[in-house]
Design a protein around this motif. Structure first.
Motif, PDB file in Angstrom:
ATOM      1  N   ARG A   1      -5.513   0.026  -7.415  1.00  7.11           N
ATOM      2  CA  ARG A   1      -6.427  -0.785  -8.214  1.00  7.11           C
ATOM      3  C   ARG A   1      -6.113  -0.675  -9.696  1.00  7.11           C
ATOM      4  O   ARG A   1      -5.382   0.198 -10.145  1.00  7.11           O
TER       5      ARG A   1
ATOM      6  N   GLY B   1     -12.317  15.846  -1.027  1.00 10.22           N
ATOM      7  CA  GLY B   1     -12.176  16.193  -2.441  1.00 10.22           C
ATOM      8  C   GLY B   1     -11.998  14.953  -3.302  1.00 10.22           C
ATOM      9  O   GLY B   1     -12.592  14.818  -4.368  1.00 10.22           O
ATOM     10  N   LEU B   2     -11.176  14.023  -2.833  1.00  8.32           N
ATOM     11  CA  LEU B   2     -10.932  12.789  -3.592  1.00  8.32           C
ATOM     12  C   LEU B   2     -12.181  11.924  -3.636  1.00  8.32           C
ATOM     13  O   LEU B   2     -12.459  11.256  -4.624  1.00  8.32           O
TER      14      LEU B   2
ATOM     15  N   ALA C   1     -21.683   3.876 -17.161  1.00 10.65           N
ATOM     16  CA  ALA C   1     -20.674   2.984 -17.753  1.00 10.65           C
ATOM     17  C   ALA C   1     -20.539   3.340 -19.223  1.00 10.65           C
ATOM     18  O   ALA C   1     -21.509   3.692 -19.859  1.00 10.65           O
TER      19      ALA C   1
ATOM     20  N   ASN D   1     -14.781   5.077 -16.141  1.00 12.41           N
ATOM     21  CA  ASN D   1     -15.542   4.669 -14.963  1.00 12.41           C
ATOM     22  C   ASN D   1     -14.783   4.822 -13.669  1.00 12.41           C
ATOM     23  O   ASN D   1     -14.914   3.980 -12.777  1.00 12.41           O
TER      24      ASN D   1
ATOM     25  N   SER E   1     -15.037   5.532  -2.977  1.00 10.86           N
ATOM     26  CA  SER E   1     -15.326   6.435  -4.102  1.00 10.86           C
ATOM     27  C   SER E   1     -15.964   5.690  -5.262  1.00 10.86           C
ATOM     28  O   SER E   1     -16.542   6.305  -6.153  1.00 10.86           O
ATOM     29  N   LEU E   2     -15.851   4.374  -5.272  1.00 12.42           N
ATOM     30  CA  LEU E   2     -16.385   3.603  -6.400  1.00 12.42           C
ATOM     31  C   LEU E   2     -17.853   3.234  -6.237  1.00 12.42           C
ATOM     32  O   LEU E   2     -18.474   2.745  -7.173  1.00 12.42           O
TER      33      LEU E   2
ATOM     34  N   HIS F   1      -6.963   6.309   3.723  1.00 14.72           N
ATOM     35  CA  HIS F   1      -6.558   6.409   2.316  1.00 14.72           C
ATOM     36  C   HIS F   1      -7.171   5.245   1.528  1.00 14.72           C
ATOM     37  O   HIS F   1      -7.822   5.433   0.503  1.00 14.72           O
ATOM     38  N   ALA F   2      -7.018   4.027   2.037  1.00 13.67           N
ATOM     39  CA  ALA F   2      -7.561   2.860   1.353  1.00 13.67           C
ATOM     40  C   ALA F   2      -9.080   2.875   1.374  1.00 13.67           C
ATOM     41  O   ALA F   2      -9.745   2.519   0.396  1.00 13.67           O
TER      42      ALA F   2
ATOM     43  N   LEU G   1     -19.924  12.244 -13.380  1.00 14.71           N
ATOM     44  CA  LEU G   1     -19.573  10.827 -13.501  1.00 14.71           C
ATOM     45  C   LEU G   1     -20.480  10.149 -14.523  1.00 14.71           C
ATOM     46  O   LEU G   1     -21.677  10.040 -14.320  1.00 14.71           O
TER      47      LEU G   1
ATOM     48  N   HIS H   1     -16.300  18.240  -8.501  1.00  6.21           N
ATOM     49  CA  HIS H   1     -16.778  18.309  -9.889  1.00  6.21           C
ATOM     50  C   HIS H   1     -18.293  18.278  -9.974  1.00  6.21           C
ATOM     51  O   HIS H   1     -18.867  17.481 -10.724  1.00  6.21           O
TER      52      HIS H   1
ATOM     53  N   GLU I   1     -12.487   9.115  -9.289  1.00  6.97           N
ATOM     54  CA  GLU I   1     -11.383   9.488  -8.392  1.00  6.97           C
ATOM     55  C   GLU I   1     -10.073   9.556  -9.191  1.00  6.97           C
ATOM     56  O   GLU I   1      -9.302  10.501  -9.051  1.00  6.97           O
TER      57      GLU I   1
ATOM     58  N   GLN J   1       0.838  -1.193   0.000  1.00  7.19           N
ATOM     59  CA  GLN J   1       0.000   0.000   0.000  1.00  7.19           C
ATOM     60  C   GLN J   1       0.875   1.246   0.000  1.00  7.19           C
ATOM     61  O   GLN J   1       1.861   1.334   0.725  1.00  7.19           O
TER      62      GLN J   1
ATOM     63  N   ALA K   1      -5.210   3.666   6.583  1.00  6.32           N
ATOM     64  CA  ALA K   1      -6.533   3.027   6.570  1.00  6.32           C
ATOM     65  C   ALA K   1      -7.539   3.903   5.840  1.00  6.32           C
ATOM     66  O   ALA K   1      -8.311   3.430   4.995  1.00  6.32           O
TER      67      ALA K   1
ATOM     68  N   GLN L   1      -8.724  17.022   2.351  1.00  9.79           N
ATOM     69  CA  GLN L   1      -8.261  16.481   1.066  1.00  9.79           C
ATOM     70  C   GLN L   1      -9.039  15.221   0.691  1.00  9.79           C
ATOM     71  O   GLN L   1      -9.385  15.015  -0.473  1.00  9.79           O
TER      72      GLN L   1
ATOM     73  N   VAL M   1     -11.201   5.451   1.582  1.00 14.37           N
ATOM     74  CA  VAL M   1     -11.741   6.461   0.662  1.00 14.37           C
ATOM     75  C   VAL M   1     -11.617   5.980  -0.785  1.00 14.37           C
ATOM     76  O   VAL M   1     -12.535   6.132  -1.588  1.00 14.37           O
ATOM     77  N   ASN M   2     -10.474   5.371  -1.117  1.00 14.76           N
ATOM     78  CA  ASN M   2     -10.305   4.844  -2.474  1.00 14.76           C
ATOM     79  C   ASN M   2     -11.399   3.846  -2.813  1.00 14.76           C
ATOM     80  O   ASN M   2     -11.974   3.871  -3.894  1.00 14.76           O
TER      81      ASN M   2
ATOM     82  N   GLY N   1     -12.561  19.513  -6.640  1.00 11.09           N
ATOM     83  CA  GLY N   1     -12.377  18.087  -6.896  1.00 11.09           C
ATOM     84  C   GLY N   1     -13.673  17.308  -6.912  1.00 11.09           C
ATOM     85  O   GLY N   1     -13.725  16.204  -7.445  1.00 11.09           O
TER      86      GLY N   1
END
Lengths: 459, 499
Positions: free
Chosen positions: A428, B115-116, B188, A441, B81-82, B74-75, B185, B147, A444, A322, B72, B112, B77-78, B145
């Protein structure tokens, strides 16, 4: 016979060694982009021309190109340069042949004094890059700051009508890279990156220049698609020592450093000496670890010999520990896949000693230019050389011919680095549209293409 | 009585203790070595109640404890976000955290992350920082960020009542948002799997330009002649022809079966509309692949963008001699070049316009023993070498020319200033040339080498070296001409910049 020709008021001169005058002259012709013979539409005649040009060019490789810059032009007629960022790399730009330093700029006053002493004489020193760029006596602006400043400075220099020699990686983000290309187009400047393996020098562990690799790929002997693996086994070292520190304590800013100006567009983070001066490479805000540092040296020639200077991979997958949100870490493997199935694998582990540098359905090429194809060198000697390119930036500057590694192909190879950085930070797989230059898609990831800059800096 | 109170108190303390440990235990896996290792922890974090988030933020806010929570979050939020629902929930959790934490690190970090994360649910928390000198900048950038229209509206609202130095930061953020507007966004990639027939239907059914561009983009990924043909019709549409041109170039370059007269003619039409970061490379590849003929306005030796910017204009574009007068019958356009036909008598060919001071660039090709000349500052009648000036065009190495005077060789101001010899390619190959003249200063460059640089006044002040009269040296302005002397010579890519 020595033949020295020297004109007042122009910067052009020629030095001929006594080996081969006409070959040298032919080389002058051969270094320009090829002239199409409009009488023939057949690739045969073009290949014959290229072969002739190459044969002539090969005969004069004994005249080192960098000699052409030395000593016989009066200083007042030389092309001039100003260097922004005179730390380690920047001071390395001072002796590049054929140009004279007239100004340096740095936000660390100690570096500035050091650089001025190295150059000697009456050079101008600046704290603000905009003042250096505005000097009428500067022909070429060298940008040797950390990457997070490259976009702003390249665009400022373009607007001021200067030609640009920019350190790699070209820009920290894909968005900045796009803007640099637009600005260069609009203002008509000559632009080059400070990496060169696609057109000269021993390509690391391959022990040859990239030229025979390009010929091999173009010949089709390996088949298609191809997988290129960049690792210690195949001859390339990922400089994983460029990792950042995760528990930086706040330190006092040294008196000689304007830290706010050093940060520029980067987000504010309390000062620690590890953030600046060399070790900046370990932080996402300024660069991208080993990938950011060496990536463009290793990957730009790959785009070149795969013939993919006008496109990007459509997928990037990462296998890594990570990544800290601030400090860059290492990676085990980053895999890029193109739409036609070609792949670039950045292998940080190098577990398999038998990995080929290039592998195709019909053959392999290994470290040291060893191959599964018998009599490879003889076969390649019969093939025409690749299209000649402009490989002396002073030629670009004087005759306005685009340099071999310019803003367009430089942007595309830098995009591969920047895609990888985003995939690493997000942990990812990402899919990319090479035409729109956006991730598919993944909002982020897309928001990391062109993040807003810290006031007052903007593109 | 006291023991009755102590027991539940003790129990609560133990429970609280257990909760703290659980948070720390959950995030102990960070930083993960393999992303799959983190999946259980991320799952657990999704189930956290406000109390657990509270404990988490305490850790984030504590210098000695903040490393693992940083990894933690960071992961987390990543991942969040999906997923639209999780994204919103996380934004609310982080917003709550922002009211709780006190230190710069934690506040800056959480701002921050919002925003992400990119969700409108974070706007309210970010807004609350827009009056704070220390955080207004980073909060504004996080709003950018996100948008979304709501985020932009929040920035505008704050801007209306902001004072310096915050006002400028908000304005800068809004400027960035405006210059880099990103579509919300998207669903697809709607057209990715569509067939050409489906794309054609979709195109007919829409009038939204971004949508049309997406459809065209999808069509360009179908690598066959049918999609090529479909796309080529959009060269006629001013809004889509840029995208169409790039797409046609890539399709033709990537597929050897996309060939033929129709393909060639559509590529010639597309050529001027190639655009974007790859346009230079695509242009060159098309010419090198013989898909497009090198006419006057194409790649090698063309009007480059640099030349355009500098004020060059085309004098001959490879298709017609509309800007020329005189012997238009004896100078024919063939394959993008102007070819001298000496068998057709008719004198010289001149520009209709006159030029005084200029930089003139062109290419020329000699046949063995050829002799021609470029007249400059010339009148339309008479021998341009004397009533104007002639810049010699000559196959220097031909045997019959080995004993000429030095001022008779290629590039010389004929009879006045000699040029250097030895820089021409062999006959049959194209050479580049530039003639630059300002006042009495003249410079001739061939194949990148300056072969002549001099001053006409200086060179003729005591008579010219050929001892002949050259009244044309005094003319300040005149036509540019091709001065044939009976040989086949070809010229192309002529462009000129008046000074």
């Amino acid at each position: 016979m020595w033949l020295i020709v020297f004109y007042h008021g122009t910067c052009f001169f020629a030095i001929l060694y006594y080996y081969n005058c006409t070959a040298f002259l032919a080389n002058q012709n051969a270094t320009f982009t090829i002239m199409q013979d409009s009488n023939s539409n057949k690739s045969n005649s073009r290949r014959k021309f290229l072969r002739n040009a190459a044969a002539i060019a090969a005969g004069i490789s004994i005249v080192p190109r960098h000699v052409l810059g030395r000593g016989f032009i009066p200083p007042s007629d030389q092309i001039t340069k100003g260097i922004i960022g005179v730390g380690g790399m920047g001071r390395g730009h001072i002796p590049y042949a054929g140009t004279r330093v007239v100004a340096v700029c740095d936000v660390d006053s100690k570096h500035l004094v050091q650089a001025a002493q190295m150059v000697g004489g009456n050079i101008k020193t600046f704290h603000d890059h905009r003042e250096l760029i505005a000097l009428p006596e500067v022909d070429i602006v060298h940008i040797a700051t950390p990457p997070h400043w490259h976009g702003i400075m390249a665009i400022d220099a373009a607007k001021a009508g200067k030609d640009i020699w920019c350190e790699k990686p070209m820009t920290r983000t894909i968005g900045e890279g796009k803007r640099v290309v637009e600005a260069i187009r609009q203002y008509g400047n000559m632009f080059r990156l400070n990496t060169w393996f696609r057109f000269e020098d021993n390509f690391y562990g391959m022990n040859t220049t990239v030229k025979p690799i390009k010929k091999l790929v173009e010949s089709g002997m390996l088949g298609w698609p191809l997988t290129v693996t960049v690792s210690k086994t195949t001859g390339f070292d990922w400089k994983f020592y460029w990792v950042g520190k995760t528990q930086l304590e706040t330190q006092a800013v040294p008196a000689e450093l304007d830290y706010d100006r050093w940060l520029g567009p980067a987000p504010y983070k309390p000062y620690n000496a590890h953030r600046v001066h060399g070790t900046f490479r370990g932080y996402w805000d300024y660069d991208g670890g080993g990938l950011g540092d060496m990536g463009q040296h290793y990957i730009d020639p790959i785009q070149y010999f795969l013939g993919k200077d006008d496109t990007s991979p459509v997928k990037v997958e990462v296998d890594a520990e990570q990544q800290h949100p601030d400090a860059c870490g290492t990676f085990r493997k980053i895999t890029y896949t193109y739409a036609d199935g070609c792949k670039i694998i950045l292998d940080g582990e190098a577990k398999d000693p038998n990995t080929a540098y290039i592998e195709g359905p019909n053959g392999k090429l290994f470290n040291g230019f060893k191959s599964t194809i018998p009599n490879l060198k003889e076969k390649l000697a019969l093939l025409p050389d690749p299209t000649p390119q402009v490989t002396d930036f002073l030629e670009s500057v004087k005759y306005r011919k685009p340099f071999a590694l310019n803003e367009s192909n430089g942007f595309r190879s830098c995009t591969i680095i920047n895609m990888g950085k985003i995939a690493l930070q997000l942990g990812r797989t990402l899919e990319f549209d090479p035409v729109k230059q956006e991730f598919i898609n993944d909002a982020e990831a897309n928001s990391m293409i062109n993040p807003a800059m810290r006031y007052p800096w903007t593109l | 009585m006291r023991t009755l109170l102590i027991a539940p108190l003790l129990f609560c303390c133990l429970l609280v203790q257990a909760q703290k440990q659980t948070v720390a235990q959950t995030i102990a896996v960070f930083p993960f070595q393999h992303v799959a290792d983190a999946a259980p922890a991320l799952q657990t974090m999704q189930q956290w109640k406000p109390a657990q988030w509270k404990d988490f933020f305490v850790m984030l806010d504590t210098d000695s404890l903040k490393l693992q929570p940083s990894y933690a979050l960071h992961a987390y939020v990543n991942a969040a976000s999906l997923n639209a629902d999780l994204r919103k929930k996380t934004a609310l959790n982080l917003s709550a955290g922002l009211t709780q934490v006190k230190g710069f690190y934690a506040k800056d970090f959480l701002i921050q992350r919002l925003g992400l994360l990119g969700d409108d649910a974070g706007i309210k928390a970010l807004e609350s920082f827009l009056q704070d000198n220390e955080y207004a900048g980073v909060a504004a950038r996080s709003l950018v960020g996100i948008h979304s229209d709501a985020a932009t509206a929040a920035l505008k609202k704050a801007l209306a009542t902001a004072a310096s130095p915050i006002k400028e930061q908000l304005q800068a953020a809004l400027n960035h948002a405006a210059a880099n507007a990103v579509a919300p966004l998207p669903a697809a990639n709607t057209y990715e799997k569509s067939s050409l027939a489906q794309l054609q239907q979709a195109m007919a059914a829409t009038s939204d330009l971004p949508n049309k561009r997406n459809i065209l983009n999808a069509a360009s990924r179908i690598n066959d002649a049918a999609s090529y043909q479909y796309i080529s019709q959009f060269l006629a549409d001013p809004d889509l022809r840029g995208d169409a041109a790039n797409a046609l170039a890539r399709l033709a370059l990537g597929n050897n079966n996309i060939r033929g007269a129709k393909v060639s003619s559509s590529l010639e039409k597309a050529f001027p509309f190639l655009n974007g970061v790859d346009s230079a490379i695509l242009s060159r590849k098309l010419v090198e692949a013989d898909l497009v003929k090198p006419a006057g306005n194409i790649a090698l030796g063309v009007i480059t963008s640099a030349e355009k910017q500098a004020g060059f204009k085309v004098l001959f574009d490879g298709t017609n001699t509309n800007q020329w007068t005189g012997n238009t019958a004896g100078y024919l356009v063939e394959d993008g070049a102007l070819v001298v036909h000496p068998e057709i008598k008719g004198g010289n060919l001149y520009t209709k316009d006159e030029f005084g001071n200029f930089v003139y660039r062109f290419e020329f090709l000699l046949t063995p023993g050829a002799n021609n000349g470029i007249g400059i500052r010339a009148p339309l009648e008479g021998d341009a070498a004397y009533v104007g000036m002639e810049i010699q065009v000559l196959d220097n190495e031909a045997d019959k020319y080995k004993a000429l005077e030095k001022y008779q060789y290629h590039g010389s101001v004929y009879g006045v200033i000699p040029a250097k010899r030895g820089y021409l390619k062999s006959p049959g190959q194209w050479n580049t040339e530039e003639i630059s003249i300002k006042g009495s200063a003249i410079k001739v460059t061939v194949n990148g080498v300056v072969i002549l640089e001099g001053d006409i006044a200086e060179a003729s002040k005591n008579g010219t070296i050929d001892h002949k009269e050259h009244p044309g040296l005094l003319r300040p302005i005149g036509h540019i001409g091709f001065l044939g002397h009976g040989d086949v010579v070809k010229f192309r890519n002529m462009r000129i910049k008046p000074l």
